[in-house]
Design a protein around this motif. Structure first.
Motif, short mmCIF file in Angstrom:
data_model
loop_
_atom_site.label_atom_id
_atom_site.label_comp_id
_atom_site.label_asym_id
_atom_site.label_seq_id
_atom_site.Cartn_x
_atom_site.Cartn_y
_atom_site.Cartn_z
N LYS A 6 53.84 40.02 -6.12
CA LYS A 6 53.76 39.68 -4.70
C LYS A 6 55.10 39.11 -4.23
CE LYS A 6 48.82 38.88 -4.28
NZ LYS A 6 47.79 37.90 -3.98
N LEU A 7 55.74 38.29 -5.06
CA LEU A 7 57.03 37.71 -4.69
C LEU A 7 58.07 38.82 -4.55
CD1 LEU A 7 58.83 35.30 -4.17
CD2 LEU A 7 59.17 35.09 -6.63
N ALA A 8 58.10 39.74 -5.49
CA ALA A 8 59.05 40.85 -5.43
C ALA A 8 58.79 41.71 -4.19
CB ALA A 8 58.95 41.70 -6.70
N ALA A 9 57.53 41.96 -3.90
CA ALA A 9 57.20 42.76 -2.72
C ALA A 9 57.62 42.04 -1.44
CB ALA A 9 55.70 43.07 -2.69
N GLY A 10 57.41 40.72 -1.41
CA GLY A 10 57.81 39.93 -0.25
C GLY A 10 59.32 39.93 -0.06
N LEU A 11 60.07 39.79 -1.14
CA LEU A 11 61.53 39.82 -1.06
C LEU A 11 62.03 41.20 -0.64
CD1 LEU A 11 62.53 37.68 -4.18
CD2 LEU A 11 62.72 37.05 -1.76
N LEU A 12 61.38 42.24 -1.16
CA LEU A 12 61.74 43.61 -0.77
C LEU A 12 61.50 43.82 0.72
CD1 LEU A 12 62.65 46.47 -1.48
CD2 LEU A 12 60.27 47.00 -2.05
N ALA A 13 60.36 43.36 1.23
CA ALA A 13 60.06 43.51 2.65
C ALA A 13 61.07 42.74 3.49
CB ALA A 13 58.65 43.02 2.95
N LEU A 14 61.43 41.53 3.04
CA LEU A 14 62.42 40.73 3.76
C LEU A 14 63.77 41.44 3.75
CD1 LEU A 14 63.29 38.14 5.21
CD2 LEU A 14 63.71 37.13 2.96
N GLY A 15 64.16 41.98 2.61
CA GLY A 15 65.43 42.71 2.51
C GLY A 15 65.45 43.93 3.42
N LEU A 16 64.34 44.66 3.47
CA LEU A 16 64.26 45.83 4.34
C LEU A 16 64.34 45.42 5.81
CD1 LEU A 16 61.53 47.96 2.54
CD2 LEU A 16 63.98 48.43 2.67
N ALA A 17 63.67 44.32 6.15
CA ALA A 17 63.71 43.84 7.53
C ALA A 17 65.12 43.41 7.91
CB ALA A 17 62.73 42.69 7.73
N LEU A 18 65.80 42.69 7.03
CA LEU A 18 67.18 42.27 7.31
C LEU A 18 68.10 43.47 7.38
CD1 LEU A 18 67.49 39.08 5.10
CD2 LEU A 18 67.29 39.20 7.59
N GLY A 19 67.90 44.44 6.50
CA GLY A 19 68.71 45.65 6.53
C GLY A 19 68.50 46.43 7.81
N ALA A 20 67.26 46.51 8.26
CA ALA A 20 66.97 47.23 9.50
C ALA A 20 67.60 46.51 10.69
CB ALA A 20 65.46 47.35 9.71
N THR A 21 67.57 45.19 10.68
CA THR A 21 68.19 44.43 11.76
C THR A 21 69.68 44.72 11.80
OG1 THR A 21 66.54 42.71 11.54
CG2 THR A 21 68.56 42.12 12.68
N GLY A 22 70.32 44.74 10.64
CA GLY A 22 71.75 45.04 10.59
C GLY A 22 72.05 46.43 11.09
N ALA A 23 71.21 47.38 10.77
CA ALA A 23 71.43 48.76 11.20
C ALA A 23 71.31 48.88 12.72
CB ALA A 23 70.43 49.70 10.52
N PHE A 24 70.35 48.16 13.29
CA PHE A 24 70.18 48.22 14.74
C PHE A 24 71.26 47.44 15.47
CE2 PHE A 24 65.80 49.35 13.53
CZ PHE A 24 65.74 50.55 14.20
N ALA A 25 71.87 46.46 14.79
CA ALA A 25 72.91 45.67 15.44
C ALA A 25 74.17 46.51 15.66
CB ALA A 25 73.24 44.44 14.60
N GLN A 26 74.39 47.52 14.83
CA GLN A 26 75.55 48.38 14.99
C GLN A 26 75.21 49.48 15.99
OE1 GLN A 26 76.49 49.87 11.12
NE2 GLN A 26 77.28 47.92 10.41
N ALA A 27 75.83 49.41 17.15
CA ALA A 27 75.54 50.39 18.18
C ALA A 27 76.21 51.72 17.87
CB ALA A 27 76.02 49.87 19.54
N ALA A 28 75.52 52.79 18.20
CA ALA A 28 76.10 54.12 18.04
C ALA A 28 77.12 54.33 19.15
CB ALA A 28 74.99 55.16 18.12
N ALA A 29 78.05 55.22 18.91
CA ALA A 29 79.05 55.54 19.93
C ALA A 29 78.33 56.09 21.16
CB ALA A 29 80.04 56.57 19.40
N PRO A 30 78.80 55.72 22.34
CA PRO A 30 78.13 56.21 23.56
C PRO A 30 78.29 57.72 23.74
CG PRO A 30 80.07 54.88 24.10
CD PRO A 30 79.90 54.83 22.62
N GLN A 31 77.33 58.31 24.41
CA GLN A 31 77.41 59.74 24.73
C GLN A 31 78.46 59.93 25.81
OE1 GLN A 31 73.59 61.17 25.93
NE2 GLN A 31 72.63 60.72 23.99
#
Length: 134
Positions: A6-31
């Motif tokens: 459960k701890l490993a699954a919780g850390l994995l979920a937290l890591g995925l959430a933080l990774g997703a936040t980082g990915a969304f923070a980087q804006a794509a080049a405008p059209q």
């Protein structure tokens, strides 16, 4: 108490959430759409203009359109969002509502303008050069 799995699954979920936040923070080049050399290209850019909220036009003082303009658009924090090494004579860009700095360089002469892009409105910028660098 959390078990190891459960701890490993919780850390994995937290890591995925933080990774997703980082990915969304980087804006794509405008059209963008760039060109306008010749009537056909000008007509196409004008026809598509409604889909873009920032319209740029580059010309010489005599009214002759120019291309080969180095274009750079930065956000209010100074982060470069778009760089085109050879823009013009018409460039349309789709940007989120915010304030931007637009720098255009032609034959070694750089001109800058600030622009506020508002939701549901179109902003138009134009530059004219006096034959710099000839």
């Amino acid at each position: 108490m959390m078990t190891g799995n459960k701890l490993a699954a919780g850390l994995l979920a937290l890591g995925l959430a933080l990774g997703a936040t980082g990915a969304f923070a980087q804006a794509a080049a405008p059209q963008y759409m760039n060109g306008g050399i010749g009537e056909g290209e000008q007509d196409a850019i004008k026809a598509a203009a409604k889909d873009y909220n920032l319209h740029l036009l580059f010309a010489q003082n005599n009214g002759e359109y120019i291309s080969d303009v180095k274009l750079e658009i930065s956000d209010a924090k100074g982060a470069t969002l778009l760089t085109l090494p050879s823009a013009g004579p018409m460039t349309n860009v789709k940007l989120p509502a915010a304030k931007y700095k637009v720098a255009a360089t032609y034959k070694g002469q750089t001109k800058e303008q600030q622009v506020t892009v508002s939701e549901g409105k179109t902003s138009n910028l134009s530059w004219r050069w006096d034959g710099a660098g000839k």
